[in-house]
Every structure is written in structure tokens, then in C-alpha cells.
Design a protein around this motif. Structure first.
Motif, PDB file in Angstrom:
ATOM      1  N   VAL A 179       1.084  -1.036  -0.022  1.00  0.00           N
ATOM      2  CA  VAL A 179      -0.083  -0.015  -0.089  1.00  0.00           C
ATOM      3  C   VAL A 179       0.937   1.175   0.050  1.00  0.00           C
ATOM      4  CG1 VAL A 179      -1.907  -1.121   1.157  1.00  0.00           C
ATOM      5  CG2 VAL A 179      -0.222   0.011   2.422  1.00  0.00           C
ATOM      6  N   THR A 180       0.116   2.467  -0.508  1.00  0.00           N
ATOM      7  CA  THR A 180       1.141   3.617  -0.204  1.00  0.00           C
ATOM      8  C   THR A 180       1.152   4.164   1.038  1.00  0.00           C
ATOM      9  OG1 THR A 180      -0.931   4.970  -0.551  1.00  0.00           O
ATOM     10  CG2 THR A 180       0.034   4.331  -2.650  1.00  0.00           C
ATOM     11  N   PRO A 181       2.253   4.898   1.215  1.00  0.00           N
ATOM     12  CA  PRO A 181       2.402   5.732   2.561  1.00  0.00           C
ATOM     13  C   PRO A 181       1.185   6.524   3.012  1.00  0.00           C
ATOM     14  CG  PRO A 181       4.368   6.087   1.065  1.00  0.00           C
ATOM     15  CD  PRO A 181       3.314   5.373   0.332  1.00  0.00           C
ATOM     16  N   ALA A 182       0.608   7.057   2.142  1.00  0.00           N
ATOM     17  CA  ALA A 182      -0.757   7.781   2.394  1.00  0.00           C
ATOM     18  C   ALA A 182      -1.663   6.778   3.232  1.00  0.00           C
ATOM     19  CB  ALA A 182      -1.317   8.766   1.091  1.00  0.00           C
ATOM     20  N   LEU A 231      -8.291  -9.842   1.051  1.00  0.00           N
ATOM     21  CA  LEU A 231      -9.444 -10.638   1.206  1.00  0.00           C
ATOM     22  C   LEU A 231     -10.556 -10.107   0.530  1.00  0.00           C
ATOM     23  CD1 LEU A 231      -8.482 -12.009   4.817  1.00  0.00           C
ATOM     24  CD2 LEU A 231      -7.911 -12.886   2.522  1.00  0.00           C
ATOM     25  N   LEU A 232     -10.876  -9.018   0.547  1.00  0.00           N
ATOM     26  CA  LEU A 232     -12.333  -8.300   0.090  1.00  0.00           C
ATOM     27  C   LEU A 232     -12.144  -7.626  -1.175  1.00  0.00           C
ATOM     28  CD1 LEU A 232     -13.721  -7.136   3.356  1.00  0.00           C
ATOM     29  CD2 LEU A 232     -14.069  -9.263   2.490  1.00  0.00           C
ATOM     30  N   VAL A 233     -11.062  -6.692  -1.558  1.00  0.00           N
ATOM     31  CA  VAL A 233     -11.015  -5.803  -2.443  1.00  0.00           C
ATOM     32  C   VAL A 233     -10.301  -6.388  -3.835  1.00  0.00           C
ATOM     33  CG1 VAL A 233      -9.932  -3.587  -3.217  1.00  0.00           C
ATOM     34  CG2 VAL A 233     -10.856  -3.726  -1.036  1.00  0.00           C
ATOM     35  N   TRP A 272     -10.377  -0.774  -9.194  1.00  0.00           N
ATOM     36  CA  TRP A 272      -9.927   0.906  -9.333  1.00  0.00           C
ATOM     37  C   TRP A 272      -9.214   1.036  -7.910  1.00  0.00           C
ATOM     38  CZ3 TRP A 272     -12.018   4.066  -5.958  1.00  0.00           C
ATOM     39  CH2 TRP A 272     -13.248   3.769  -5.402  1.00  0.00           C
ATOM     40  N   VAL A 273     -10.013   0.461  -6.752  1.00  0.00           N
ATOM     41  CA  VAL A 273      -9.615   0.632  -5.391  1.00  0.00           C
ATOM     42  C   VAL A 273      -7.847   0.065  -5.412  1.00  0.00           C
ATOM     43  CG1 VAL A 273      -9.917   0.174  -2.998  1.00  0.00           C
ATOM     44  CG2 VAL A 273     -11.898   0.734  -4.629  1.00  0.00           C
ATOM     45  N   ASP A 304       1.554  -4.817  -9.523  1.00  0.00           N
ATOM     46  CA  ASP A 304       1.882  -5.972  -8.747  1.00  0.00           C
ATOM     47  C   ASP A 304       1.091  -5.746  -7.297  1.00  0.00           C
ATOM     48  OD1 ASP A 304       2.416  -8.182  -7.010  1.00  0.00           O
ATOM     49  OD2 ASP A 304       4.838  -7.438  -6.762  1.00  0.00           O
ATOM     50  N   PRO A 305      -0.179  -6.424  -7.494  1.00  0.00           N
ATOM     51  CA  PRO A 305      -1.275  -5.915  -6.306  1.00  0.00           C
ATOM     52  C   PRO A 305      -0.866  -6.606  -4.988  1.00  0.00           C
ATOM     53  CG  PRO A 305      -2.164  -7.557  -7.794  1.00  0.00           C
ATOM     54  CD  PRO A 305      -1.072  -7.233  -8.566  1.00  0.00           C
TER      55      PRO A 305
END
Length: 390
Positions: free
Chosen positions: A313-316, A347-349, A357-358, A368-369
Motif C-alpha cells: 500500500v502507499t504511504p498515504a 481478502l475483500l478488495v 480501481w481501489v 503488482d497488487p
């Protein structure tokens, strides 16, 4: 020639087709869907806040058991019995928790033991403060009246009652956590076989759980390594400034490093106070500045980037996760902010194509998710399924 099931199929009445226009009439407006989703998310967070005393220790226990799972798998690979591997995992987690809480107790006890030796400095600070208040037009009697109201018997009784209540909550939390860790580690002995069986029917779920486990392990490794680096830098800086109990505050900084982004705010208070009492305001100011610069740069600038990349995930997103999960799960939520966000993401997104998009919005790398494998039982379950399918 028609087979019997073909004749029966032909005899069935035709299924009425729903036109595209009719199907669109039943679709909710996108704005309404977004609003309902936001309301549902807020409702879930409020519900978690109400049951945080149960959810927080369970989720923390899951995190810690997953974090030591590579140790358990290594013991199994070298031929150790499953019971021995599970027991080693339990003891490792227990040792980590005992060392963590003992470090907090040692830091507080060291501060309490050291403060009486600075009674002269306290009196001098008191006189200076009274003089400063008088320069502002506040008399000593007015200041004492405010202090007496703040430290009245009723106020002290209320504070003691609140501390007793918090102590009871902490003990209940620790008892739940230790029991949860024991049963989770013991159940992990049969986890590889269970994962293999689940992977035959629900490979997507197993892949999501595997990504979550890999991310959790990377997160705890990154947090621990950065904690050691920050602790070493703080020890050098505090020793150079002559701050008493420099080793104690370095260890305390290591503990608070597990709280992302804002942990250094808690860690800077004790060494600054000791520097003020022992060496004066200039030394205290230098201590606060140097300690804050080291910890802010490492914890709030570098570590969130590295931890965010490790978790995916991003720092924000990492910082916003701290706010959201601290509200939902209390103080422990600040510690579990990134793993909780990772759980929601993997698990959900990620499994829902409509929410791609999320994933792209919050993922540290768009291409790379967050896939990846560590040597966990979960990863072995997926690999076992792939081997059978080939």
C-alpha cells in the motif's frame, strides 16, 4: 439421436430473457451505491469499536502466529515433530510479548526511580514557573488554587478508578491474547492439509490468504528491523547529549516504533524530561529536536515507504489506516493498522474485479497488487494444488 437428458431439456419451457433495458431499470444509481458503501463501512467500524476488546487480541494473535510460521515450517522441514514445531512457535511469540511488555515496565520503572533524585531541580523549575506566571498577571495563589482543584481528592479518586478500569481491561486483553495464540499455534499443525483441500475448490480464497500472510510477515520483519535501527541511532544521540538512562529510552523507542507514524511522539517525552531535569532547558531542547528528527525521518518518512511497499500500500494509505483502525480497535489498532488494511485489501478488495480501481489507487505498485510467496503453510497449500493440477 437425442440422449434422454437432451429430450428432457428440450421439453422444458424456455427461460424468459430479461432485456438489457429491464436489467438497467433494476440497477441502483452509482452515487447511491457509493453512499451506501460508505455508510456500511462506517457502520462496520462503529461495530468493531464496540467489540474491540474481543476482536483486537484475536487479530493480534493471528498476526503473531502468522509472523512466526516460517520458523514452524523450517522445523518441520528438518524433521521436527508437528507438536514440537507448534510449541516452538508458541514459546517464540510468548517470549516476544514478555520482552515487549517488560521493556515498557522497565522504562516506566526507571523513570519513576530516577525522578526523586531531581527534587532540587523540580523545586527550581517550580519557582521559575511561578515567576513566569506572575509575569503574565497570574498570582501564585490563583495558580495553587488551579493545581489544588486538579489534584483534589475527588479528581485523584476518579483518576485511580480510571486506571483500575484500564488495568482490568489490559489484563483481560492479555489473557485473551495468550489463549488465542496457544490455540491458533496448536491448530496450525493441521493447516497445510486443510489449505490443500480448500485450494481444490476455492483457489482464489487461498491465494488471497497467502498474500495476506506474506504481507503480514514482511510487515513485522520491516517494523522490527527499523525499530532496531532507530533504537541504535537514539542511543548514540542521547549518549552524546549526556541524557541520563539513554539505554532505557533507546529501548523504549524500539517499542514505540511498532506504532507507525506517531510512535516517536510517545518516545520523545521521557528523554526530554530527563534532559530538562539533568542538563537544563537548552539540552532538553536539543534532545527533543535530535530525537524527533531521527525518529520522524525513520518512522514517518522512510519506514512507511518501505513498510508500505512490503505490505503493498502507499504511504498515504498507511497513515490513513492508522487513524481508521486506531478508532475501530483502540490503541492496539494503531499497532495493527497496516495488517488490518492488508486483510481488507487482499481478502475483500482484490478478489472483486469491480473494485480493481481501489487496488490500483492504494497499491504501492500498480502492476503488482501484492502477490508473493513465503515459505508458509498457506503458500504450500496453493503450490500443492498447482502440482496436482499439472
Amino acid at each position: 439421436m437425442r440422449w434422454p437428458w437432451q429430450r428432457r431439456k428440450a421439453a422444458l419451457p424456455p427461460v424468459p430473457q430479461i432485456s438489457e433495458q429491464a436489467e438497467q431499470r433494476w440497477m441502483l444509481p452509482r452515487t447511491l451505491i457509493v453512499l451506501l458503501s460508505i455508510i456500511a463501512a462506517i457502520g462496520v467500524l462503529i461495530l468493531l469499536n464496540q467489540v474491540a476488546i474481543f476482536v483486537a487480541p484475536i487479530f493480534l494473535g493471528v498476526n503473531l502466529v502468522i509472523a512466526v510460521m516460517p520458523l514452524q515450517q523450517w522445523l518441520l522441514r528438518i524433521g521436527a515433530p508437528k507438536a514440537v514445531a507448534a510449541l516452538a512457535s508458541v514459546l517464540t511469540v510468548y517470549a516476544f510479548l514478555i520482552a515487549l511488555f517488560w521493556s515498557i515496565y522497565w522504562s516506566v520503572q526507571s523513570l519513576v526511580s530516577e525522578l526523586p533524585g531531581y527534587s532540587t531541580e523540580f523545586n527550581s523549575m517550580y519557582r521559575d514557573m511561578m515567576g513566569w506566571l506572575e509575569s503574565l498577571g497570574i498570582s501564585q495563589d490563583e495558580a495553587l488554587e488551579q493545581l489544588q482543584s486538579a489534584f483534589s481528592p475527588g479528581a485523584i479518586a476518579s483518576a485511580v478508578a480510571a486506571l483500575a478500569s484500564d488495568a482490568g481491561s489490559v489484563l483481560a486483553f492479555l489473557a485473551t491474547l495468550f489463549v488465542v495464540i496457544f490455540f491458533l499455534a496448536w491448530d496450525s499443525m493441521g493447516l497445510p492439509e486443510r489449505i490443500k483441500r480448500i485450494a481444490t475448490t476455492n483457489p482464489g480464497i487461498v491465494r488471497g490468504v497467502d498474500r495476506f500472510a506474506a504481507g503480514v510477515q514482511r510487515y513485522w520483519v520491516v517494523a522490527t528491523v527499523f525499530g532496531l535501527i532507530v533504537s541504535a541511532l537514539d542511543l548514540v544521540a542521547l549518549s552524546a547529549l549526556g541524557v541520563p538512562l539513554a539505554l532505557v529510552w533507546a529501548v523504549f523507542a524500539f517499542v514505540t516504533n511498532y506504532i507507525p507514524n506517531v510512535g516517536f511522539v510517545l518516545g520523545v517525552i521521557p528523554p526530554t524530561l530527563m534532559a530538562l531535569l539533568a542538563n537544563g532547558p537548552i539540552n532538553a531542547l536539543l534532545t527533543a529536536i535530535l530525537f524527533s528528527v531521527i525518529n520522524f525521518v525513520m518512522q514517518s518518512l522512510i519506514q512507511p515507504k518501505v513498510a508500505g511497499d512490503a505490505v503493498g500500500v502507499t504511504p498515504a494509505t498507511s497513515f490513513l489506516s492508522l487513524l481508521v483502525w486506531a478508532y475501530a480497535l483502540g490503541p492496539v489498532g494503531a499497532l495493527l493498522a497496516l495488517p488490518a488494511t492488508l486483510a481488507v485489501k487482499t481478502l475483500l478488495v482484490d478478489p472483486d474485479p469491480r473494485l480493481a480501481w481501489v487496488s490500483k489507487l492504494i497499491a504501492s505498485r500498480i502492476d503488482d497488487p501484492g502477490s508473493g510467496r513465503l515459505g508458509t503453510a498457506i503458500g504450500q497449500g496453493v503450490q500443492g494444488r498447482g502440482a496436482r493440477s499439472t
